[in-house]
Design an enzyme around this catalytic site. Sequence first.
Site, PDB file in Angstrom:
ATOM      1  N   ARG A  96       0.830  -1.203   0.000  1.00  0.00           N
ATOM      2  CA  ARG A  96       0.000   0.000   0.000  1.00  0.00           C
ATOM      3  C   ARG A  96       0.863   1.252   0.000  1.00  0.00           C
ATOM      4  O   ARG A  96       1.838   1.341   0.721  1.00  0.00           O
ATOM      5  CB  ARG A  96      -0.885   0.035   1.251  1.00  0.00           C
ATOM      6  CG  ARG A  96      -1.417  -1.300   1.659  1.00  0.00           C
ATOM      7  CD  ARG A  96      -2.067  -1.275   3.032  1.00  0.00           C
ATOM      8  NE  ARG A  96      -3.236  -0.428   3.093  1.00  0.00           N
ATOM      9  CZ  ARG A  96      -3.899  -0.188   4.226  1.00  0.00           C
ATOM     10  NH1 ARG A  96      -3.464  -0.692   5.379  1.00  0.00           N
ATOM     11  NH2 ARG A  96      -4.959   0.578   4.207  1.00  0.00           N
ATOM     12  N   GLY A 105      -7.002   7.884  -3.653  1.00  0.00           N
ATOM     13  CA  GLY A 105      -7.042   7.238  -4.958  1.00  0.00           C
ATOM     14  C   GLY A 105      -5.873   7.552  -5.865  1.00  0.00           C
ATOM     15  O   GLY A 105      -5.847   7.124  -7.008  1.00  0.00           O
ATOM     16  N   ARG A 352      -7.476   7.929   9.746  1.00  0.00           N
ATOM     17  CA  ARG A 352      -6.906   9.261   9.482  1.00  0.00           C
ATOM     18  C   ARG A 352      -7.961  10.289   9.868  1.00  0.00           C
ATOM     19  O   ARG A 352      -9.138   9.947  10.008  1.00  0.00           O
ATOM     20  CB  ARG A 352      -6.544   9.415   8.010  1.00  0.00           C
ATOM     21  CG  ARG A 352      -7.732   9.285   7.091  1.00  0.00           C
ATOM     22  CD  ARG A 352      -7.314   9.368   5.637  1.00  0.00           C
ATOM     23  NE  ARG A 352      -8.439   8.984   4.792  1.00  0.00           N
ATOM     24  CZ  ARG A 352      -8.319   8.435   3.598  1.00  0.00           C
ATOM     25  NH1 ARG A 352      -7.138   8.170   3.110  1.00  0.00           N
ATOM     26  NH2 ARG A 352      -9.379   8.123   2.888  1.00  0.00           N
ATOM     27  N   ARG A 574     -15.193  53.841   0.511  1.00  0.00           N
ATOM     28  CA  ARG A 574     -14.529  54.416  -0.662  1.00  0.00           C
ATOM     29  C   ARG A 574     -15.548  55.337  -1.320  1.00  0.00           C
ATOM     30  O   ARG A 574     -16.415  54.858  -2.058  1.00  0.00           O
ATOM     31  CB  ARG A 574     -14.134  53.322  -1.646  1.00  0.00           C
ATOM     32  CG  ARG A 574     -13.305  52.187  -1.084  1.00  0.00           C
ATOM     33  CD  ARG A 574     -13.177  51.148  -2.183  1.00  0.00           C
ATOM     34  NE  ARG A 574     -12.580  49.916  -1.751  1.00  0.00           N
ATOM     35  CZ  ARG A 574     -13.240  48.906  -1.205  1.00  0.00           C
ATOM     36  NH1 ARG A 574     -14.544  49.002  -0.981  1.00  0.00           N
ATOM     37  NH2 ARG A 574     -12.620  47.792  -0.871  1.00  0.00           N
ATOM     38  N   ARG A 630     -13.214  57.731   3.579  1.00  0.00           N
ATOM     39  CA  ARG A 630     -12.013  58.187   2.877  1.00  0.00           C
ATOM     40  C   ARG A 630     -12.392  59.249   1.850  1.00  0.00           C
ATOM     41  O   ARG A 630     -13.359  59.070   1.106  1.00  0.00           O
ATOM     42  CB  ARG A 630     -11.356  57.003   2.180  1.00  0.00           C
ATOM     43  CG  ARG A 630     -10.093  57.366   1.428  1.00  0.00           C
ATOM     44  CD  ARG A 630      -9.446  56.170   0.779  1.00  0.00           C
ATOM     45  NE  ARG A 630     -10.249  55.675  -0.333  1.00  0.00           N
ATOM     46  CZ  ARG A 630      -9.936  54.578  -1.036  1.00  0.00           C
ATOM     47  NH1 ARG A 630      -8.872  53.860  -0.693  1.00  0.00           N
ATOM     48  NH2 ARG A 630     -10.697  54.196  -2.023  1.00  0.00           N
ATOM     49  N   GLU A 758       0.084  54.622   2.876  1.00  0.00           N
ATOM     50  CA  GLU A 758       0.123  53.732   1.713  1.00  0.00           C
ATOM     51  C   GLU A 758       1.263  54.075   0.770  1.00  0.00           C
ATOM     52  O   GLU A 758       1.317  53.591  -0.349  1.00  0.00           O
ATOM     53  CB  GLU A 758      -1.231  53.715   0.994  1.00  0.00           C
ATOM     54  CG  GLU A 758      -1.801  55.085   0.724  1.00  0.00           C
ATOM     55  CD  GLU A 758      -3.243  55.049   0.216  1.00  0.00           C
ATOM     56  OE1 GLU A 758      -3.670  54.005  -0.287  1.00  0.00           O
ATOM     57  OE2 GLU A 758      -3.920  56.081   0.312  1.00  0.00           O
ATOM     58  N   SER A 777      -4.498  54.324   8.937  1.00  0.00           N
ATOM     59  CA  SER A 777      -5.035  53.121   8.310  1.00  0.00           C
ATOM     60  C   SER A 777      -4.075  52.737   7.190  1.00  0.00           C
ATOM     61  O   SER A 777      -3.791  53.550   6.304  1.00  0.00           O
ATOM     62  CB  SER A 777      -6.439  53.375   7.764  1.00  0.00           C
ATOM     63  OG  SER A 777      -6.907  52.228   7.106  1.00  0.00           O
ATOM     64  N   GLY A 779      -3.126  51.274   3.942  1.00  0.00           N
ATOM     65  CA  GLY A 779      -3.729  50.840   2.677  1.00  0.00           C
ATOM     66  C   GLY A 779      -2.736  49.910   2.011  1.00  0.00           C
ATOM     67  O   GLY A 779      -1.859  50.330   1.274  1.00  0.00           O
ATOM     68  N   THR A 780      -2.878  48.630   2.293  1.00  0.00           N
ATOM     69  CA  THR A 780      -1.808  47.710   1.901  1.00  0.00           C
ATOM     70  C   THR A 780      -1.806  47.395   0.409  1.00  0.00           C
ATOM     71  O   THR A 780      -0.814  46.889  -0.094  1.00  0.00           O
ATOM     72  CB  THR A 780      -1.885  46.411   2.721  1.00  0.00           C
ATOM     73  OG1 THR A 780      -3.226  45.940   2.725  1.00  0.00           O
ATOM     74  CG2 THR A 780      -1.418  46.662   4.137  1.00  0.00           C
ATOM     75  N   ASN A 781      -2.890  47.694  -0.306  1.00  0.00           N
ATOM     76  CA  ASN A 781      -2.833  47.492  -1.753  1.00  0.00           C
ATOM     77  C   ASN A 781      -1.823  48.446  -2.373  1.00  0.00           C
ATOM     78  O   ASN A 781      -0.911  48.040  -3.083  1.00  0.00           O
ATOM     79  CB  ASN A 781      -4.198  47.730  -2.406  1.00  0.00           C
ATOM     80  CG  ASN A 781      -5.225  46.718  -1.947  1.00  0.00           C
ATOM     81  OD1 ASN A 781      -4.874  45.674  -1.402  1.00  0.00           O
ATOM     82  ND2 ASN A 781      -6.490  47.022  -2.159  1.00  0.00           N
ATOM     83  N   ASP A 782      -2.009  49.741  -2.084  1.00  0.00           N
ATOM     84  CA  ASP A 782      -1.081  50.728  -2.638  1.00  0.00           C
ATOM     85  C   ASP A 782       0.292  50.601  -2.014  1.00  0.00           C
ATOM     86  O   ASP A 782       1.304  50.763  -2.695  1.00  0.00           O
ATOM     87  CB  ASP A 782      -1.635  52.147  -2.434  1.00  0.00           C
ATOM     88  CG  ASP A 782      -2.445  52.587  -3.647  1.00  0.00           C
ATOM     89  OD1 ASP A 782      -1.926  52.445  -4.768  1.00  0.00           O
ATOM     90  OD2 ASP A 782      -3.592  53.031  -3.466  1.00  0.00           O
ATOM     91  N   TYR A 864      -7.050  46.853  14.502  1.00  0.00           N
ATOM     92  CA  TYR A 864      -8.130  46.197  13.759  1.00  0.00           C
ATOM     93  C   TYR A 864      -7.720  45.867  12.330  1.00  0.00           C
ATOM     94  O   TYR A 864      -6.725  46.402  11.817  1.00  0.00           O
ATOM     95  CB  TYR A 864      -9.398  47.078  13.739  1.00  0.00           C
ATOM     96  CG  TYR A 864      -9.261  48.331  12.905  1.00  0.00           C
ATOM     97  CD1 TYR A 864      -9.543  48.323  11.533  1.00  0.00           C
ATOM     98  CD2 TYR A 864      -8.855  49.528  13.475  1.00  0.00           C
ATOM     99  CE1 TYR A 864      -9.412  49.453  10.773  1.00  0.00           C
ATOM    100  CE2 TYR A 864      -8.715  50.680  12.719  1.00  0.00           C
ATOM    101  CZ  TYR A 864      -9.002  50.630  11.359  1.00  0.00           C
ATOM    102  OH  TYR A 864      -8.860  51.769  10.597  1.00  0.00           O
TER     103      TYR A 864
END
Length: 909
Positions: A96, A105, A352, A574, A630, A758, A777, A779-782, A864
Amino acid sequence: MAKWVYNFGDGKADGRAEMKNLLGGKGANLAEMASIGLPVPPGFTLTTEVCTHFYQNDCNYPKELTQQVEEALALVQTRTGRVFGDSTNPLLVSVRSGARASMPGMMDTVLNLGLNDQTVEALAKKSGDRRFAFDSYRRFVQMYSDVVLGIEINHFEKHLERAKEKRGVKQDCELLPEDLEKLVKSYKAVVQLELGEEFPEDPNAQLWGAIGAVFNSWMNQRAKTYRQLHDIPEWWGTAVNVQAMVFGNMGNDCATGVAFTRDPSTGTNEFYGEFLVNAQGEDVVAGIRTPQELTIKARKSHGSELPSLEEVMPSIFKELLSVRSQLEAHYKDMQDIEFTIQQGKLYMLQTRNGKRTAPAALQIAVDMAKEGLISKSQALMSLKPDLIDQLLHPTLDPKAKKEVIAKGLPASPGAAGGKVVFSADEAVRRSKDGDKVILVRIETSPDDIHGLHAAEGVLTTRGGMTSHAAVVARGMGRPCVAGAGGITVDYTAAKLTVGSVTVSEGQILTIDGSTGEVMVGEVPTVPPQLSGSFGIIMEWADEARDMKVRANAETPADARQAKEFGAEGIGLVRTEHMFFEGQRIVAMRQMILATDENDRRQALEKLLVMQREDITELFKIMDGMPVTVRLLDPPLHEFIPHTEAEMASVAKAAGVPLDRVRRRAAELQEANPMLGHRGCRLAITYPEICEMQARAIFEAAAEVGRTSKKLPVAEVMVPLVATTEELKLLKGVIEKTADAVKKEQGITFTYKVGTMIELPRAALQAGKLAEMAEFFSFGTNDLTQTTYGLSRDDAGSFLPEYKAKGIVEQDPFVSLDPDGVGELITMAVQRGRSTRPDMKMGICGEHGGDPASIEICERIGLDYVSCSPFRVPVARLAAAQSALKTQGEKAKQSSTKATKPRVQNFGPW
Ligand code: ADP
Ligand code: MG
Ligand code: MG
């Protein structure tokens, strides 16, 4: 000397459950089960290191392996009192595969190995049962030929069908010994014909052939595809388990079965499984006969006519029940087990942690904590946050009209509709074209994995709750209806029929994996009803976490949804998103295209009314929770009209000539809009925009403050700030407007002015910015775009290759980059707090809903995270897990610190 082989059996084992990396999941758990005294047939495991060695050395084994296998086999012989290849009392084994992670499988198992023309006679004589001996033999020849010799299984099945026809029987187990004997002969003839070689008679050659086949199968296409889909690294390798056979096919006091210690579909604390009398190995999963239920209760509720195990073998059933509780108490998790009953004796062949649906996962976690099997924290830690996401998927609208054409088993919950396809390849093709598809198959096999993945849902006409389709769909979170026997599928004509109804490829079908219903056409769905265990888990998560969770929302509907999902405020409104629709965009364009302040003010008047209404509504819904608004941020190009018609309607609204609008639109084109005239730069050049927005916010605050019990908490946020001067100028405008509104309205209200961080420059200047900003705050995208110097809109063309080449582990726009972007945030937080210690800081942007990024935020010490409404529950759980994890680490650190001096104090002197 290197140890390549680990033994288990007789209440002892060299390995343990924790050694999955070395022994694979199956081998580690066989060892564990053996050592806790469960009835496991003895055997041994060739480690994953053998596999690694095999591939690093041109498919050669380590030189010590032969001897170690011989010794291990000798031990199995002693433990069973049988001898491998012996002509009076032969030992048979299974070979096995078993990787670290279960790959259902993917790799094939060979049973009854060690049989040949002599040993089969010995087996017949010893057992006094020729039928059984030859049944095992024909199974072996077929499996070995398929798995090891690579001969297509159809060649054998033809002969089996013919034998059954000749004998006039339907089931394999009704064949007579002489039929089976003949069958073995014809099977071997097939091998001779296909390979031009005899079927191997030497048990040792069989054993090494099978071991080699398992190692080789690690690199077969099916296994590769599965690994890709599930992020399983190739270097893990697989282990091989060799184990003494036990026989479920020795007569009617024998059986084989699979079970879950709890219902994998709902999570209910009920033993759940299926078995077949007088059968072997994967017969249950392969669906060769309709399996029987384990319990009387399940038999009744599924309306099955066949008796349950509880009825046919009551004492074995009791024993199985006690194994069930022993396993759960030991593993502290729901188990998925395989067992075989040989002449009234129970054997355990596998355990398992069981795959389960999202609702079941929550139910089980809650129940186990309440039963005292695990703690609340363990319950929380046991859940993948993304499970929560699955829970939030839609179900059928109960009021919708639906035309049910067939019913199968409710194998994996949730409702899905789409165009019918009959092959995995077609499913992939159509879904690439953007179609939603339902994959319809008689049954599925590992070769269909890519299709299951591409489909919205899966429908099979054969197989039970533990069939391949059911297991895989549950794992992937796809709705699945299995074994809808009323439906006939015609692959060649690409259609299915039920009575007079025909559905051809491309037509729409809806399936409900929670009820098993199959419907023609698209049936409307409704948002999910969240069950009691969801509420309990969320409550426990809220007790455990220390970060708050807010939502990004602009519309009242989103805000309400977010609040229902437990958001504790809005972290990002936004405002430009409020102006995309209908007439609003015309006013917005008018404002942007205005050539002088007067024209701009005229357009702003219109926008003010809308903005105030929207924000009033948001304040009301959030009822005293913070709402971070914003200021306008869009790169202008998002709002510049491109068509003549759009420009004409702006010209009309503004009462200016079309030509002027055209010219202005051309002027505003930018080479690099993302780095252009956007964010606070708009408000700096046109302070009246900032003034209008501040006015809208404060008039809304004044109104809501007058009429509602709870005062609104208004946070005005300035985007894309790079310098303190920018913030200073705008804060001035905002404060002046606030004072004006207070005076006009004769009412006071509180508010905060904060900034987004940002841009790297803002992060560096955080200490100074904090003199003016009352919150941050991120702004992690920018911030990701500008830290990497990488445009999110363009990264798609090369990031996949970066991932493939291992240059980045994760798309930094999906999962926060801890080393670069994370460092900048850490630094900004420290600098900001050194100026203003009680300052609130959070992140908004896609990362706020990503569990790995949330953990980084916890470590940095943010207050937050803010994410899209549907991610809020995911974020609540992820925040709780992050808190528990970091607390656990701290506790560990301080305890090692505490013990250190003690060691010194009580030293040898
Ligand atoms: P998979 O990983 O596909 O589940 P397994 O190795 O578990 O493959 O084996 C396939 C089937 O053969 C299972 O039903 C298992 O219980 C059965 N089986 C494996 N080894 C033995 C054995 N030694 N005796 C009897 N049945 C076995
Ligand atoms: Mg298998
Ligand atoms: Mg198995």
